[in-house]
Every structure is written in structure tokens, then in C-alpha cells.
Motif scaffolding. Structure first.
Motif, mmCIF file in Angstrom:
data_model
loop_
_atom_site.group_PDB
_atom_site.id
_atom_site.type_symbol
_atom_site.label_atom_id
_atom_site.label_comp_id
_atom_site.label_asym_id
_atom_site.label_seq_id
_atom_site.Cartn_x
_atom_site.Cartn_y
_atom_site.Cartn_z
ATOM 1 N N GLU A 85 33.383 45.214 94.701
ATOM 2 C CA GLU A 85 33.816 46.645 94.378
ATOM 3 C C GLU A 85 35.301 46.872 94.805
ATOM 4 O OE1 GLU A 85 30.800 48.378 96.866
ATOM 5 O OE2 GLU A 85 29.389 47.940 95.456
ATOM 6 N N GLU A 86 35.664 46.281 95.720
ATOM 7 C CA GLU A 86 37.190 46.569 96.209
ATOM 8 C C GLU A 86 38.016 46.308 94.953
ATOM 9 O OE1 GLU A 86 37.745 44.514 99.731
ATOM 10 O OE2 GLU A 86 36.437 45.891 100.769
ATOM 11 N N LYS A 87 37.926 45.172 94.236
ATOM 12 C CA LYS A 87 38.764 44.681 93.490
ATOM 13 C C LYS A 87 38.732 45.489 92.131
ATOM 14 C CE LYS A 87 38.396 39.603 94.233
ATOM 15 N NZ LYS A 87 37.877 38.492 93.759
ATOM 16 N N GLU A 88 37.660 46.047 91.785
ATOM 17 C CA GLU A 88 37.313 46.932 90.768
ATOM 18 C C GLU A 88 38.116 48.222 91.082
ATOM 19 O OE1 GLU A 88 33.133 47.381 89.934
ATOM 20 O OE2 GLU A 88 32.936 45.623 89.326
ATOM 21 N N GLU A 89 37.957 48.786 92.283
ATOM 22 C CA GLU A 89 38.700 49.915 92.526
ATOM 23 C C GLU A 89 40.257 49.849 92.423
ATOM 24 O OE1 GLU A 89 37.484 50.997 96.318
ATOM 25 O OE2 GLU A 89 35.540 51.666 95.763
ATOM 26 N N GLU A 90 40.653 48.529 93.101
ATOM 27 C CA GLU A 90 42.239 48.395 93.134
ATOM 28 C C GLU A 90 42.554 48.377 91.390
ATOM 29 O OE1 GLU A 90 42.931 44.801 95.192
ATOM 30 O OE2 GLU A 90 42.562 45.794 96.879
ATOM 31 N N GLU A 91 41.862 47.790 90.418
ATOM 32 C CA GLU A 91 42.312 47.595 89.314
ATOM 33 C C GLU A 91 42.072 48.926 88.663
ATOM 34 O OE1 GLU A 91 39.353 44.975 87.419
ATOM 35 O OE2 GLU A 91 40.296 43.311 88.225
ATOM 36 N N GLU A 92 41.221 49.759 89.063
ATOM 37 C CA GLU A 92 41.196 51.115 88.232
ATOM 38 C C GLU A 92 42.375 52.017 88.740
ATOM 39 O OE1 GLU A 92 37.595 52.889 89.393
ATOM 40 O OE2 GLU A 92 36.212 51.532 88.088
ATOM 41 N N GLU A 93 42.962 51.865 90.079
ATOM 42 C CA GLU A 93 43.857 52.527 90.532
ATOM 43 C C GLU A 93 45.460 51.989 89.897
ATOM 44 O OE1 GLU A 93 43.994 51.826 94.783
ATOM 45 O OE2 GLU A 93 42.217 53.144 95.040
ATOM 46 N N GLU A 94 45.336 50.481 89.689
ATOM 47 C CA GLU A 94 46.323 50.270 88.871
ATOM 48 C C GLU A 94 46.703 50.706 87.409
ATOM 49 O OE1 GLU A 94 46.400 45.924 89.225
ATOM 50 O OE2 GLU A 94 46.738 45.708 91.423
ATOM 51 N N GLU A 95 45.599 50.748 86.756
ATOM 52 C CA GLU A 95 45.303 51.264 85.429
ATOM 53 C C GLU A 95 45.893 52.454 85.311
ATOM 54 O OE1 GLU A 95 41.549 50.609 84.032
ATOM 55 O OE2 GLU A 95 41.590 48.232 83.741
ATOM 56 N N GLU A 96 45.358 53.345 86.172
ATOM 57 C CA GLU A 96 45.835 54.877 86.310
ATOM 58 C C GLU A 96 47.202 55.194 86.507
ATOM 59 O OE1 GLU A 96 43.244 56.860 89.506
ATOM 60 O OE2 GLU A 96 41.442 56.452 88.107
ATOM 61 N N SER A 97 47.601 54.331 87.335
ATOM 62 C CA SER A 97 49.019 54.270 87.886
ATOM 63 C C SER A 97 49.999 54.002 86.726
ATOM 64 C CB SER A 97 49.463 53.689 89.204
ATOM 65 O OG SER A 97 49.347 52.195 88.834
ATOM 66 N N ASP A 98 49.472 52.797 85.917
ATOM 67 C CA ASP A 98 50.258 52.201 84.860
ATOM 68 C C ASP A 98 50.010 53.572 83.509
ATOM 69 O OD1 ASP A 98 50.695 49.936 85.902
ATOM 70 O OD2 ASP A 98 49.026 48.954 84.960
ATOM 71 N N GLU A 99 48.961 54.040 83.435
ATOM 72 C CA GLU A 99 49.010 55.170 82.756
ATOM 73 C C GLU A 99 49.712 56.301 82.690
ATOM 74 O OE1 GLU A 99 44.895 56.197 82.362
ATOM 75 O OE2 GLU A 99 44.283 54.274 81.478
ATOM 76 N N GLU A 100 49.805 56.616 83.957
ATOM 77 C CA GLU A 100 51.024 57.812 84.478
ATOM 78 C C GLU A 100 52.197 57.529 84.332
ATOM 79 O OE1 GLU A 100 50.123 58.467 88.529
ATOM 80 O OE2 GLU A 100 47.971 59.341 88.340
ATOM 81 N N GLN A 101 52.518 56.299 84.455
ATOM 82 C CA GLN A 101 53.954 55.616 84.325
ATOM 83 C C GLN A 101 54.381 55.838 82.709
ATOM 84 O OE1 GLN A 101 54.490 51.822 85.890
ATOM 85 N NE2 GLN A 101 54.609 52.796 88.332
ATOM 86 N N GLU A 102 53.336 55.212 81.961
ATOM 87 C CA GLU A 102 53.604 55.457 80.457
ATOM 88 C C GLU A 102 53.706 56.931 80.098
ATOM 89 O OE1 GLU A 102 50.209 53.328 78.708
ATOM 90 O OE2 GLU A 102 50.856 51.492 79.550
ATOM 91 N N GLU A 103 52.859 57.731 80.528
ATOM 92 C CA GLU A 103 53.002 59.067 80.211
ATOM 93 C C GLU A 103 54.279 59.737 80.678
ATOM 94 O OE1 GLU A 103 49.687 61.427 81.974
ATOM 95 O OE2 GLU A 103 48.079 60.205 80.603
ATOM 96 N N GLU A 104 54.684 59.443 81.693
ATOM 97 C CA GLU A 104 55.969 59.632 82.197
ATOM 98 C C GLU A 104 56.958 59.430 81.074
ATOM 99 O OE1 GLU A 104 56.615 58.837 86.419
ATOM 100 O OE2 GLU A 104 54.858 59.982 87.001
#
Length: 121
Positions: A85-104
Motif C-alpha cells: 500500500e505504501e509503495k502504491e501511494e508513493e507511485e501515485e504521488e510520483e505520477e501526480e507530480s509528474d503530470e503536474e510538471q508536464e502540465e506546467e
């Protein structure tokens, strides 16, 4: 017999002239002897003998034995789910931050393109 006595006498005379050789003799001859005697002639500890005699390891139940001697298994363990669960949460957070960076980056590119068009006009 005379040859060996003469050889020993020559070694002793040479060692008396060079006293540091006695340290070499101790290391080369004495240290291996001490190690051999220590490791080959020492008995086992009383705790090991007691365990071997009573069979203490066999008296422990299966679950307790697993806790005492954890081995790798394919079975799901209690802490495995938490780690996943912790790994999944970390991966989701990384994906969200990557998406935000791409949008920026996209927004910056659009702004720079607009600025270039405005300069040309």
C-alpha cells in the motif's frame, strides 16, 4: 643426527644476533598452533548442548517457529500488505507530480509561443 644439531645451533646463533627473528617465530609457529588448538579442541557452549539434548527447537509451535526463524516464502505476510500500500501511494504521488510538471511545461510552452507571436506582430 649431527647435521640436525648443527642446523639448530646455526639457527639459534643467527637468532641471537638478530633478536627480531623471535617475533617472526612466534607469529609463524605459535599463532597457527594457538588457533588450531582453540578452534579444533574447544567444546560447545552449554546452551547448545542443552538445546540439542532437550530438543527445544522441536517443542516450539509452527507459528512461533516462523517468527523465531523467518524465511522467505511466497505466502503473504502481515507486513507485506502495508508495504504494498505504501509503495502504491508513493507511485501515485510520483505520477501526480509528474503530470503536474508536464502540465506546467505545456503552459510555459504556450506562453512562450504567444509571446513570440506578439513580438512578430
Amino acid at each position: 643426527m649431527k647435521g640436525t644439531v648443527l642446523f639448530c645451533r646455526r639457527i639459534i646463533n643467527y637468532s641471537n644476533r638478530n633478536p627480531w627473528l623471535y617475533a617472526v617465530y612466534v607469529v609463524v609457529v605459535g599463532l597457527p598452533l594457538v588457533l588450531i588448538v582453540t578452534f579444533c579442541c574447544s567444546g560447545s557452549t552449554p546452551e547448545k548442548e542443552k538445546d540439542a539434548k532437550t530438543g527445544a527447537a522441536a517443542a516450539v509451535s509452527g507459528d512461533e517457529a516462523k517468527k523465531l526463524d523467518p524465511k522467505k516464502t511466497d505466502e503473504v505476510q502481515e507486513d507485506d500488505e502495508e508495504e504494498e500500500e505504501e509503495k502504491e501511494e508513493e507511485e501515485e504521488e510520483e505520477e501526480e507530480s509528474d503530470e503536474e510538471q508536464e502540465e506546467e511545461q505545456i503552459v510555459k510552452q504556450r506562453k512562450s509561443a504567444r509571446n513570440r507571436r506578439a513580438r512578430k506582430e
